[in-house]
Design an enzyme around this catalytic site. Structure first.
Site, PDB file in Angstrom:
ATOM      1  N   CYS A 142       4.305  12.802   7.254  1.00 15.96           N
ATOM      2  CA  CYS A 142       4.076  12.404   5.868  1.00 15.96           C
ATOM      3  C   CYS A 142       2.672  12.799   5.400  1.00 15.96           C
ATOM      4  O   CYS A 142       2.345  13.978   5.375  1.00 15.96           O
ATOM      5  CB  CYS A 142       4.368  10.918   5.700  1.00 15.96           C
ATOM      6  N   LYS A 163       7.225   8.110  -7.676  1.00 11.86           N
ATOM      7  CA  LYS A 163       7.406   8.077  -6.233  1.00 11.86           C
ATOM      8  C   LYS A 163       8.791   8.590  -5.866  1.00 11.86           C
ATOM      9  O   LYS A 163       9.797   8.182  -6.452  1.00 11.86           O
ATOM     10  CB  LYS A 163       7.223   6.645  -5.711  1.00 11.86           C
ATOM     11  N   SER A 192       9.660   8.583   1.332  1.00 13.94           N
ATOM     12  CA  SER A 192       8.807   7.607   0.647  1.00 13.94           C
ATOM     13  C   SER A 192       7.453   8.267   0.405  1.00 13.94           C
ATOM     14  O   SER A 192       6.535   8.160   1.212  1.00 13.94           O
ATOM     15  CB  SER A 192       8.657   6.341   1.507  1.00 13.94           C
ATOM     16  N   HIS A 235      10.426  10.473   6.873  1.00 13.56           N
ATOM     17  CA  HIS A 235      10.374   9.419   7.888  1.00 13.56           C
ATOM     18  C   HIS A 235      11.721   9.173   8.569  1.00 13.56           C
ATOM     19  O   HIS A 235      12.313   8.097   8.426  1.00 13.56           O
ATOM     20  CB  HIS A 235       9.892   8.120   7.247  1.00 13.56           C
ATOM     21  N   GLU A 237      12.124   8.363  11.493  1.00 11.22           N
ATOM     22  CA  GLU A 237      11.939   7.290  12.474  1.00 11.22           C
ATOM     23  C   GLU A 237      12.029   5.898  11.852  1.00 11.22           C
ATOM     24  O   GLU A 237      11.990   4.889  12.564  1.00 11.22           O
ATOM     25  CB  GLU A 237      10.587   7.447  13.185  1.00 11.22           C
ATOM     26  N   ARG A 249       7.819  -5.261  -1.373  1.00 11.84           N
ATOM     27  CA  ARG A 249       6.358  -5.379  -1.401  1.00 11.84           C
ATOM     28  C   ARG A 249       5.798  -4.901  -2.737  1.00 11.84           C
ATOM     29  O   ARG A 249       4.974  -5.576  -3.361  1.00 11.84           O
ATOM     30  CB  ARG A 249       5.770  -4.550  -0.256  1.00 11.84           C
TER      31      ARG A 249
END
Length: 299
Positions: A142, A163, A192, A235, A237, A249
């Site tokens: 990332c 985003k 992300s 990502h 993982e 969040r």
């Protein structure tokens, strides 16, 4: 084979509960096996979560790996218990005289900052320069991938209008690399990001190969075969609930955030997300460990 991690690292308890084969460092010293030495520069504020995710995918391979965790000295993490860092992490100065088979640099929530505004930018570039001689193969994730790409190739990140957030379909563009051996033509990956790298700028660099990309989410995986550097912009993982936690969040903070695309069943955040990217994640990390870290060592 087990992954070797500190005896009391929280990740070990989590992975043991999942029946993932782990080995404490004290036990490992009693066996006559040369484990692959992988150092992880963990730049994420959620250090325990990130170290667990990386340990999980590296543990599920036929190769024995010993993880060394490091954090920046020029910036003191504020979201991690200092005792956790003292017990389980080193600084770069404490490991700089060692040689490693692999280096992993994680992402960091500093995407929209100019490079020089990042508190630890100078330290990071020192680590990247050190890796040229001290590390056999590197994997950048990332923002870590964007930072390494800028440092080694001068390619700049570009800020997105909003985003890029969700689980996106990706496809193989170049099948010549062993990193994508066994991959499906199309696969899902969690994304992300607030920034991206433009494909045309990558293609202008002859030593870089675009291995996988998405028509919706952009570049996913680049490879520099000569320098044994892998750039992973997304990502695979991630846990099932990682995007959910990021979404909730940001909503609690009042930040502008859309529902992660193609993630919740029926786009309903009250439903439990289902993992549809785990096999791709495991294969990618296994291929990196085997073809980029282990096999060059055995030649």
């Amino acid at each position: 084979m087990p992954i070797i991690i500190p005896q009391d690292l929280p990740a070990r308890r989590i992975l043991d509960a999942e029946s993932v084969f782990t080995l404490g460092d004290a036990d490992a010293r009693r066996q006559d096996i040369r484990a692959l030495q992988v150092v992880v520069l963990n730049l994420m504020p959620t250090k325990v979560t990130t170290e667990t995710q990386i340990a999980r995918v590296l543990a599920n391979t036929p190769l024995q790996v010993e993880l060394t965790l490091i954090h920046t000295a020029s910036y003191q993490p504020t979201h991690t218990d200092p005792e956790h860092l003292r017990n389980f992490y080193s600084t770069f100065d404490q490991i700089r005289d060692r040689q490693f088979d692999g280096l992993i640099v994680t992402g960091a929530p500093v995407e929209t900052l100019p490079w020089l505004a990042v508190d630890y930018w100078s330290e990071l570039t020192t680590i990247l320069d050190w890796s040229r001689e001290a590390v056999r193969s590197s994997l950048f994730i990332c923002w870590g991938a964007q930072a390494a790409l800028q440092h080694f190739h001068g390619i700049e990140k570009q800020t997105l209008p909003a985003k890029r957030f969700g689980v996106f379909w990706h496809h193989l563009r170049d099948r010549s690399s062993p990193l994508v051996r066994g991959h499906d033509d199309d696969f899902l990956v969690p994304v992300s990001r607030h920034t991206e790298v433009i494909a045309a700028e990558v293609l202008a660099q002859s030593q870089l190969q675009i291995l996988a990309e998405s028509s919706e989410a952009g570049l996913h995986l680049l490879w520099d075969a000569d320098q044994h550097r892998t750039y992973l912009f997304n990502h695979p993982e991630y846990d099932a609930d990682t995007l959910d936690r990021e979404y909730r969040r940001d909503r609690e903070k009042g930040l502008p955030i859309q529902l992660p695309l193609n993630y919740y069943p029926n786009d309903d955040p009250n439903q439990v997300p289902r993992v549809r990217w785990r096999s791709h994640a495991q294969l990618l990390y296994t291929n990196w460990l085997n073809y980029e870290v282990y096999q060059p060592l055995s030649r």
